[in-house]
Design a protein around this motif. Structure first.
Motif, mmCIF file in Angstrom:
data_model
loop_
_atom_site.group_PDB
_atom_site.id
_atom_site.type_symbol
_atom_site.label_atom_id
_atom_site.label_comp_id
_atom_site.label_asym_id
_atom_site.label_seq_id
_atom_site.Cartn_x
_atom_site.Cartn_y
_atom_site.Cartn_z
ATOM 1 N N ALA A 189 -9.478 1.286 -6.508
ATOM 2 C CA ALA A 189 -9.190 1.671 -7.388
ATOM 3 C C ALA A 189 -9.751 1.008 -8.284
ATOM 4 C CB ALA A 189 -8.282 2.323 -7.826
ATOM 5 N N PRO A 190 -9.878 1.572 -10.568
ATOM 6 C CA PRO A 190 -10.068 0.949 -11.126
ATOM 7 C C PRO A 190 -9.511 -0.684 -11.620
ATOM 8 C CG PRO A 190 -10.980 3.103 -11.928
ATOM 9 C CD PRO A 190 -9.334 3.107 -10.645
ATOM 10 N N HIS B 227 -10.872 12.304 1.211
ATOM 11 C CA HIS B 227 -11.115 11.531 1.911
ATOM 12 C C HIS B 227 -8.992 11.449 1.555
ATOM 13 C CE1 HIS B 227 -14.839 10.329 0.961
ATOM 14 N NE2 HIS B 227 -15.011 9.808 0.735
ATOM 15 N N ALA B 228 -8.204 11.554 1.156
ATOM 16 C CA ALA B 228 -6.838 11.724 1.500
ATOM 17 C C ALA B 228 -6.430 12.433 2.538
ATOM 18 C CB ALA B 228 -6.779 12.199 0.182
ATOM 19 N N ALA B 229 -7.408 12.968 2.978
ATOM 20 C CA ALA B 229 -6.261 14.099 3.747
ATOM 21 C C ALA B 229 -7.746 13.234 4.894
ATOM 22 C CB ALA B 229 -7.742 15.458 4.266
ATOM 23 N N GLU B 230 -8.586 12.828 5.096
ATOM 24 C CA GLU B 230 -8.660 11.841 6.554
ATOM 25 C C GLU B 230 -8.116 10.209 6.538
ATOM 26 O OE1 GLU B 230 -13.452 13.329 5.569
ATOM 27 O OE2 GLU B 230 -12.889 11.222 4.440
ATOM 28 N N GLY B 231 -7.504 9.814 5.782
ATOM 29 C CA GLY B 231 -6.803 8.537 5.962
ATOM 30 C C GLY B 231 -6.970 7.255 5.236
ATOM 31 N N TYR B 232 -7.767 7.869 3.849
ATOM 32 C CA TYR B 232 -8.416 6.773 3.401
ATOM 33 C C TYR B 232 -7.053 5.747 2.490
ATOM 34 C CZ TYR B 232 -13.538 7.461 3.397
ATOM 35 O OH TYR B 232 -14.835 7.008 4.216
ATOM 36 N N ALA B 233 -7.198 4.149 2.461
ATOM 37 C CA ALA B 233 -6.589 3.279 1.794
ATOM 38 C C ALA B 233 -6.995 3.012 1.045
ATOM 39 C CB ALA B 233 -6.408 2.115 2.652
ATOM 40 N N VAL B 234 -6.155 2.914 -0.514
ATOM 41 C CA VAL B 234 -6.621 2.609 -1.984
ATOM 42 C C VAL B 234 -6.057 1.550 -1.974
ATOM 43 C CG1 VAL B 234 -6.706 3.570 -3.684
ATOM 44 C CG2 VAL B 234 -6.595 5.666 -2.467
ATOM 45 N N VAL B 235 -6.874 0.440 -2.738
ATOM 46 C CA VAL B 235 -6.653 -0.714 -3.078
ATOM 47 C C VAL B 235 -6.722 -0.311 -4.589
ATOM 48 C CG1 VAL B 235 -7.547 -3.042 -3.716
ATOM 49 C CG2 VAL B 235 -7.559 -1.830 -1.330
ATOM 50 N N VAL B 236 -5.665 -1.170 -5.513
ATOM 51 C CA VAL B 236 -5.219 -0.857 -6.483
ATOM 52 C C VAL B 236 -5.330 -2.643 -6.936
ATOM 53 C CG1 VAL B 236 -4.283 -0.170 -9.116
ATOM 54 C CG2 VAL B 236 -4.037 0.662 -6.451
ATOM 55 N N SER C 154 1.082 8.844 -8.220
ATOM 56 C CA SER C 154 -0.097 9.769 -8.771
ATOM 57 C C SER C 154 -0.630 9.944 -7.438
ATOM 58 C CB SER C 154 -0.992 9.607 -9.823
ATOM 59 O OG SER C 154 -0.503 9.235 -11.125
ATOM 60 N N LEU C 155 -1.194 8.355 -6.856
ATOM 61 C CA LEU C 155 -2.309 8.794 -5.635
ATOM 62 C C LEU C 155 -1.587 9.565 -4.177
ATOM 63 C CD1 LEU C 155 -3.267 5.254 -5.562
ATOM 64 C CD2 LEU C 155 -4.821 6.913 -6.114
ATOM 65 N N VAL C 156 -0.226 9.222 -4.404
ATOM 66 C CA VAL C 156 0.609 10.069 -3.235
ATOM 67 C C VAL C 156 0.521 11.804 -3.442
ATOM 68 C CG1 VAL C 156 3.476 10.355 -2.623
ATOM 69 C CG2 VAL C 156 2.539 7.643 -2.663
ATOM 70 N N ARG C 157 0.986 11.760 -4.847
ATOM 71 C CA ARG C 157 0.683 13.242 -5.162
ATOM 72 C C ARG C 157 -0.867 14.121 -4.863
ATOM 73 N NH1 ARG C 157 3.217 15.986 -9.206
ATOM 74 N NH2 ARG C 157 2.264 17.931 -9.486
ATOM 75 N N GLY C 158 -1.343 12.749 -5.169
ATOM 76 C CA GLY C 158 -3.563 13.514 -4.635
ATOM 77 C C GLY C 158 -3.454 13.363 -2.629
ATOM 78 N N TYR D 116 5.152 -2.333 -17.384
ATOM 79 C CA TYR D 116 4.496 -2.327 -16.155
ATOM 80 C C TYR D 116 5.085 -1.646 -14.749
ATOM 81 C CZ TYR D 116 0.584 -5.105 -13.463
ATOM 82 O OH TYR D 116 -0.469 -4.913 -13.254
ATOM 83 N N LEU D 117 6.486 -2.389 -14.624
ATOM 84 C CA LEU D 117 6.557 -1.673 -13.270
ATOM 85 C C LEU D 117 7.252 -0.454 -13.363
ATOM 86 C CD1 LEU D 117 7.827 -2.466 -10.631
ATOM 87 C CD2 LEU D 117 9.915 -2.334 -11.997
ATOM 88 N N ALA D 118 6.870 0.416 -14.798
ATOM 89 C CA ALA D 118 7.011 1.706 -14.432
ATOM 90 C C ALA D 118 5.685 2.571 -14.677
ATOM 91 C CB ALA D 118 7.371 2.277 -15.838
ATOM 92 N N MET D 119 4.479 1.452 -15.101
ATOM 93 C CA MET D 119 3.625 2.507 -15.027
ATOM 94 C C MET D 119 2.500 1.788 -13.235
ATOM 95 S SD MET D 119 1.438 -0.006 -17.946
ATOM 96 C CE MET D 119 -0.521 0.360 -17.133
ATOM 97 N N LEU D 120 2.992 1.094 -12.588
ATOM 98 C CA LEU D 120 2.015 0.871 -11.610
ATOM 99 C C LEU D 120 2.980 1.398 -10.278
ATOM 100 C CD1 LEU D 120 2.607 -2.946 -10.540
ATOM 101 C CD2 LEU D 120 0.811 -1.888 -11.572
ATOM 102 N N ASN D 121 4.624 2.057 -11.086
ATOM 103 C CA ASN D 121 5.126 3.228 -10.011
ATOM 104 C C ASN D 121 3.872 4.360 -10.624
ATOM 105 O OD1 ASN D 121 7.841 2.837 -8.445
ATOM 106 N ND2 ASN D 121 7.859 1.608 -10.016
#
Length: 264
Positions: free
Chosen positions: A68-69, A18-27, A103-107, A93-98
């Motif tokens: 995402a969860p 899905h990442a390769a197919e260009g899916y967007a992720v909502v968090v 994680s998503l970028v690495r994925g 919290y800011l660090a967690m969001l980053n």
């Protein structure tokens, strides 16, 4: 019922594809914090998770979208004095969001959208979205459900139930009553104030912050009373919020896709 858009239902192989197919992720972002004497501490998470789930269900039928969860603990430092609150400091919290974004970028994902249901998260959410877009060749977006649905809620006279969104007042009580009525302690409506308490939420023009130590959530941890709470109207407002959020997701992702095609 379609749940094929749920990130956490997928295997790593499917998500990599899905990442390769260009899916967007909502968090989705929410909170676990005091909501006055009658609403559950999970109020923002109940509301936010429902909106994210149903809006993404709608939007994913026409585009490549994953949900995402829900992050059910947020930045709620201004509620700690009342008890019944779990919170991260703003820096954590800011660090967690980053970190979630990293994680998503690495994925392999290049489109990340934060969808928020708690006011204390909002400035940090926008900052994280900006930080990620500055650091990586990706697209990001962020918004809170009340901003996306403000016009629709005004047309429905949602303010008749209480401050929109307010905190632990008539509006949120109406939404929770529509979703989880058994989670609400029976309120003594006569004991609740009819008018909003003075708080940072309604001080100054939109986009401003005015606050004082110990008084960031109303005098007793809520902004207005339950006198006009209405489960039926709450359900109607939820439908408008879901539709507004789904429309925004479709608009944002389509725009991202168009720009990515132009840029090659």
């Amino acid at each position: 019922m379609n749940d094929g858009f749920l990130f956490h239902r997928k295997t790593r192989e499917v998500l990599n594809r899905h990442a390769a197919e260009g899916y967007a992720v909502v968090v989705p972002l929410a909170a676990t914090e005091q909501h006055g004497p009658y609403l559950p501490v999970f109020t923002d998470s109940i509301i936010g998770n429902h909106i994210a789930l149903e809006a993404c269900r709608k939007a994913s039928s026409t585009m490549k979208l994953l949900l995402a969860p829900t992050l059910t603990i947020g930045c709620s430092q201004h509620h700690l004095a009342f008890g019944g609150t779990l919170s991260f400091t703003s820096s954590t919290y800011l660090a967690m969001l980053n970190d979630i974004g990293e994680s998503l970028v690495r994925g392999g994902f290049r489109k990340i959208i934060f969808l928020n249901a708690h006011g204390g998260n909002e400035p940090l959410m926008h900052q994280a979205a900006q930080d990620l877009a500055v650091k990586h060749d990706i697209w990001t977006a962020s918004s809170s459900y009340w901003s996306l649905s403000r016009t629709a809620l005004n047309e429905q006279n949602a303010q008749d139930m209480g401050m929109v969104p307010g905190h632990a007042g008539g509006f949120e009580a109406s939404l929770v009553a529509a979703l989880e009525p058994d989670w609400i302690e029976a309120p003594d409506r006569a004991a609740q104030p009819l008018h909003p308490q003075r708080s940072w939420i309604n001080a100054g023009p939109a986009g401003s912050f005015v606050g004082k130590h110990g008084q960031l959530t109303g005098a007793d941890g809520y902004t207005d009373g339950y006198t006009h709470a209405d489960a039926v109207k709450g359900a109607e407002c939820l439908q408008s919020i879901i539709q507004s959020t789904a429309s925004w997701l479709e608009q944002v992702v389509n725009w991202m896709n168009e720009r990515m095609e132009v840029e090659g």
